[in-house]
Write a protein that holds these residues in place. Sequence first.
Motif, mmCIF file in Angstrom:
data_model
loop_
_atom_site.group_PDB
_atom_site.id
_atom_site.type_symbol
_atom_site.label_atom_id
_atom_site.label_comp_id
_atom_site.label_asym_id
_atom_site.label_seq_id
_atom_site.Cartn_x
_atom_site.Cartn_y
_atom_site.Cartn_z
ATOM 1 N N ALA A 129 0.779 -1.052 0.065
ATOM 2 C CA ALA A 129 -0.012 -0.019 0.049
ATOM 3 C C ALA A 129 0.858 1.308 0.040
ATOM 4 O O ALA A 129 2.043 1.119 0.190
ATOM 5 N N SER A 130 0.127 2.424 -0.266
ATOM 6 C CA SER A 130 0.789 3.728 -0.177
ATOM 7 C C SER A 130 0.109 4.395 0.819
ATOM 8 O O SER A 130 -1.102 4.236 0.906
ATOM 9 N N LEU A 131 0.773 5.571 1.546
ATOM 10 C CA LEU A 131 -0.033 6.506 2.493
ATOM 11 C C LEU A 131 -1.084 7.261 1.548
ATOM 12 O O LEU A 131 -1.104 7.606 0.630
ATOM 13 N N PRO A 132 -2.098 7.514 2.379
ATOM 14 C CA PRO A 132 -3.292 8.486 1.986
ATOM 15 C C PRO A 132 -2.308 9.840 1.208
ATOM 16 O O PRO A 132 -1.467 10.515 1.742
ATOM 17 N N SER A 133 -3.176 10.369 0.288
ATOM 18 C CA SER A 133 -2.679 11.564 -0.331
ATOM 19 C C SER A 133 -2.456 12.787 0.757
ATOM 20 O O SER A 133 -3.091 12.895 1.656
ATOM 21 N N GLY A 134 -1.422 13.354 0.438
ATOM 22 C CA GLY A 134 -0.857 14.698 0.998
ATOM 23 C C GLY A 134 -0.023 14.191 2.412
ATOM 24 O O GLY A 134 0.184 15.283 3.120
ATOM 25 N N MET A 135 0.556 12.714 2.256
ATOM 26 C CA MET A 135 1.411 12.672 3.384
ATOM 27 C C MET A 135 2.708 11.840 2.946
ATOM 28 O O MET A 135 2.470 10.932 1.965
ATOM 29 N N ALA A 136 3.731 12.319 3.519
ATOM 30 C CA ALA A 136 4.945 11.318 3.286
ATOM 31 C C ALA A 136 5.619 11.046 4.749
ATOM 32 O O ALA A 136 5.802 11.853 5.587
ATOM 33 N N TRP A 137 6.076 9.906 4.936
ATOM 34 C CA TRP A 137 6.779 9.317 6.212
ATOM 35 C C TRP A 137 7.949 9.683 6.356
ATOM 36 O O TRP A 137 8.970 9.356 5.348
ATOM 37 N N ASP A 138 8.415 10.348 7.534
ATOM 38 C CA ASP A 138 9.786 10.528 7.806
ATOM 39 C C ASP A 138 10.261 9.625 8.901
ATOM 40 O O ASP A 138 11.606 9.319 9.256
ATOM 41 N N TYR A 139 9.161 9.073 9.642
ATOM 42 C CA TYR A 139 9.619 7.823 10.723
ATOM 43 C C TYR A 139 8.489 7.004 10.412
ATOM 44 O O TYR A 139 7.269 7.244 10.395
ATOM 45 N N ARG A 140 8.793 5.695 10.700
ATOM 46 C CA ARG A 140 7.795 4.647 10.696
ATOM 47 C C ARG A 140 7.872 3.757 11.920
ATOM 48 O O ARG A 140 8.851 3.138 12.308
ATOM 49 N N VAL A 141 6.914 3.533 12.607
ATOM 50 C CA VAL A 141 7.102 2.962 13.749
ATOM 51 C C VAL A 141 6.163 1.450 13.747
ATOM 52 O O VAL A 141 5.105 1.471 13.086
ATOM 53 N N ARG A 142 6.897 0.250 13.974
ATOM 54 C CA ARG A 142 6.106 -0.889 13.921
ATOM 55 C C ARG A 142 6.469 -1.439 15.295
ATOM 56 O O ARG A 142 7.509 -1.932 15.857
ATOM 57 N N VAL A 143 5.326 -1.773 16.132
ATOM 58 C CA VAL A 143 5.243 -2.333 17.264
ATOM 59 C C VAL A 143 4.282 -3.593 17.479
ATOM 60 O O VAL A 143 3.216 -3.592 16.816
ATOM 61 N N HIS A 144 4.732 -4.909 18.074
ATOM 62 C CA HIS A 144 3.486 -5.765 18.462
ATOM 63 C C HIS A 144 4.088 -6.250 19.721
ATOM 64 O O HIS A 144 5.029 -5.785 20.367
ATOM 65 N N GLY A 145 3.688 -7.257 20.008
ATOM 66 C CA GLY A 145 3.837 -7.905 21.395
ATOM 67 C C GLY A 145 5.050 -8.326 21.868
ATOM 68 O O GLY A 145 5.783 -7.985 22.947
ATOM 69 N N TRP A 146 6.125 -8.536 20.690
ATOM 70 C CA TRP A 146 7.458 -8.903 21.072
ATOM 71 C C TRP A 146 8.441 -8.260 20.389
ATOM 72 O O TRP A 146 9.576 -8.280 20.249
ATOM 73 N N SER A 147 7.945 -7.037 19.553
ATOM 74 C CA SER A 147 8.898 -6.152 18.911
ATOM 75 C C SER A 147 8.710 -4.905 19.012
ATOM 76 O O SER A 147 7.518 -4.268 19.055
ATOM 77 N N ASN A 148 9.719 -3.785 18.807
ATOM 78 C CA ASN A 148 9.310 -2.592 18.912
ATOM 79 C C ASN A 148 10.461 -1.589 17.935
ATOM 80 O O ASN A 148 11.840 -1.936 18.342
ATOM 81 N N ALA A 149 10.113 -1.354 16.832
ATOM 82 C CA ALA A 149 11.168 -1.040 15.916
ATOM 83 C C ALA A 149 10.658 0.442 15.292
ATOM 84 O O ALA A 149 9.502 0.779 15.018
ATOM 85 N N LEU A 150 11.931 1.199 14.941
ATOM 86 C CA LEU A 150 11.719 2.569 14.276
ATOM 87 C C LEU A 150 12.432 2.735 13.110
ATOM 88 O O LEU A 150 13.710 2.374 13.170
#
Length: 881
Positions: A766-787
């Motif tokens: 997928a791609s982000l909704p119109s008008g947005m571009a990411w500078d940071y992406r956070v991915r967290v679940h029960g056993w991981s935490n990544a930036l």
Amino acid sequence: MPSLFSKRLAAVGAAAAWLACKGDPQPGPVTPPTPPPPPPVDSLHVPSPDWRDQILYFVMTDRFANGDPGNDDQGAGEYDPADGAKYSGGDLKGLRERLDYIQGLGATAVWLTPPVANQWWDPLVNYGGYHGYWARDFKQVDPHLGTLEDYRSLSRELHSRGMYLVQDIVLNHMANCFRYTRYDPADVSAHVELNTGARPSCGPTQAPFDQWDPTRPAHRDAHVFHWTPTIQDYGVRDQELNWQLSDLDDLDTENPAVRAALRDSYDFWIREVGVDGFRMDTVFYVPQDSIKDFLYSTDAAHPGVVPFARSLGKEGFLAFGEGYATDLPFQDTATRKIASYLTEEATGDALLPGMLDFPLYRTTGDVFARGAPTSQLGYRMTRSGTAFPRPHLMPTFLDNHDVDRFLKGGSEAALRQGLLFMMTVPGIPVLYYGTEQGFTEQRGAMFQKGFGAGGKDRFDTTAPLYALVRELTALRKTHAVFRHGTPTVLRQNEARAGVFAYKMEDAGQVAFVVFNTSDEEALLDNLPTGLAAGSGLKVLASLDPEAREVRTGTDGRLSLKLPARAARVYMPSGDVVPPPAQSARVTLSNASGGTVPGDFELSGTATGVSSFRLVVDGVLGSAPLVTVKADGTWSTLVGTQGMTDSTLQHSLVAWAGEDQVLSDTWTFRVERVFTALLTHDDPEGDDVGPTGSYHYPTDETWGVNHQGDLRRVTLLGSGNTLKLALQTKTVTTIWNPQNGFDHVAFTVYIDVPGRSGLTVMPQQNASLPSGMAWDYRVRVHGWSNALFAPQGASATEEGTPVSPTAAIEVDKNTRTVFLTLSGELFGGLSTLQGVKVYVTTWDYDNGYRPLVPASEQWKFWGADGATSPLVLDDTPVLTVP
């Protein structure tokens, strides 16, 4: 921590270690370990080593090396190197052929996954037993891996090199041969589903474990297994001990016949193969008394493994246990549970002499990979030394086959620091295969045709990480202080990533280890070394090119400017050159140790200097220049942006460049509050994907809970620190997650005003909704935490790991997960105005959980996951007003 599905597939793994019969180890000489004696004519059985001096290399045999392609496919549909759920072809012969590679790395022992005859394919979960934890026969080598003679050849070859063999074993369970569709404790023969499609057969073949079927009265009456359902609540001790771990058939280890059979089964490998140690899987699920019986039983016919190994000349047989439990910062609930398997509570007798140090594993990752304050590592390291009776026999590790690879969310610079740390602290270092090649795939193959190998062999002895590990193992082997010594934490940062320093001492030898865990320059100031003023310190090892010999200053203190991600090991050189008298000095008028409400004025006096830098929390890059007035006084405003935790102690010091520190260290705390900036109320029941056709996996742990259904998202701020409150329909902890929630992963995209970002959503189709571009992406679940930062990101690549990652808090009562992003990430912003946030939900298990067209127990379904977006629920773009 994997999901329960992954634990089901690997049957949980990890371990601990022990120098069995020799009691607590005594301090050794300050020299390299004594070379092993020449091997006997038949090197199958050799004396035990001092395990403190060993370095383990942990391999998943099926994924390491393929020496005999003829045994790859056993004709049961279980072999397919393109499928990570099936056998890839690695075997014992291949492992033996690659011992030059392993020994060249500096490892002294090989720990391999269970080589026993296994269930090859489980159609109830669509996964294979290539990993070895689903036994059918504890006394047979699985034909995919070779023969008993292949195993003996591996053992002899290791021993002839002065190396040792550690075998992974399981006492808690066997393969999944039955499960309950509904459980009636009054009639355990009812509602049973037999795994009749299992390959190569349904049920163990080894007596007495062949009495596995609860629908047969004779089997039920034998009580070889517990007739129980899968664990529903890991906090209930009865379930933990007596119920099935992820439907794996649970052995009744309190049954004398089962105990005798287990001792007999594993004595077999010591006798027939000369195994030097065991890694004992899932010990939390086995009563301590059963562990004691397995290790120490004096039964003449079926002795415990320790006395049996002793009878063959292995006085210090290694046996280390796995208990997957980690602690939150400055807590020790898991630590105490692990310690309970080291010493028997009732008698005070030793049980396992060591356990895999899972609490240290988590904190090491938090500090080096995720940018947590280094004080967390200081606490954990000190606690390991006091809570565990034999800390030098606690295997230490950075990752393994049950958790994400370190590089899945951490940078290579962070991994290098973690490796140096592991090689300079007490414990038995464990290297997981492929770390030295930069692996990110949890169970990728090292050989060309294996799963995830990318079509090439990965045994590159010129790889940068291989060379680093070789240097670090040599450092540990050369200096006994790192193998036998006791650590003392000398400096830590309570507020953020930065300086961490400790000394190791043993038998009159001392070494100093210094880190800067931050991605910017840091100042180590006024470190008390206990040495004389002007003492020289030579560099034993370094991760940065600026390292050089240094000297202590006044009162034996050491001050250094440390480059980003620096790590250095020093040892006194023995020479002393008295330092010149200090001619410049800065004093502070304010009282140290107080609490301030925000930015505050600081003043004082200075002599012998016209200006200096005021360094807060060790951060040099943004340290303001303070000018001294003609009358010798000075004042400045200290900014506290991003300092939002009132429990954290901050520090500052006056610094004039080079190594000249002009003041004592001054401390303070900041009392701030978060205010709500924006609230988005999300509709209930819209967790059905962008087309409205998505469904949760059919396993009942999802169906009624809808953990991915966002209900409310609130953005809160304090200065330039951002906190997200993510409320869902339900917060569950079914699989005992270390981060306090499971069955959902949050992926959050942050757009910072004035920066250029990306619109692609990595690995989510997928791609982000119109008008947005990411500078940071956070991915967290029960056993991981990544930036991640966007550099290197694409549709398939996550980007560049950065830190500090989000701080996670969970409030189950309000069904809310809180993620706090440090103001360090929003440098240059005084407020959060204009910051954009986009939140999505899915689930994660060493990758986003698959999406398939038709219903499955462990996969989302209702679309083609190769092209359809992996988004269950999402918010609109939220812009901070």
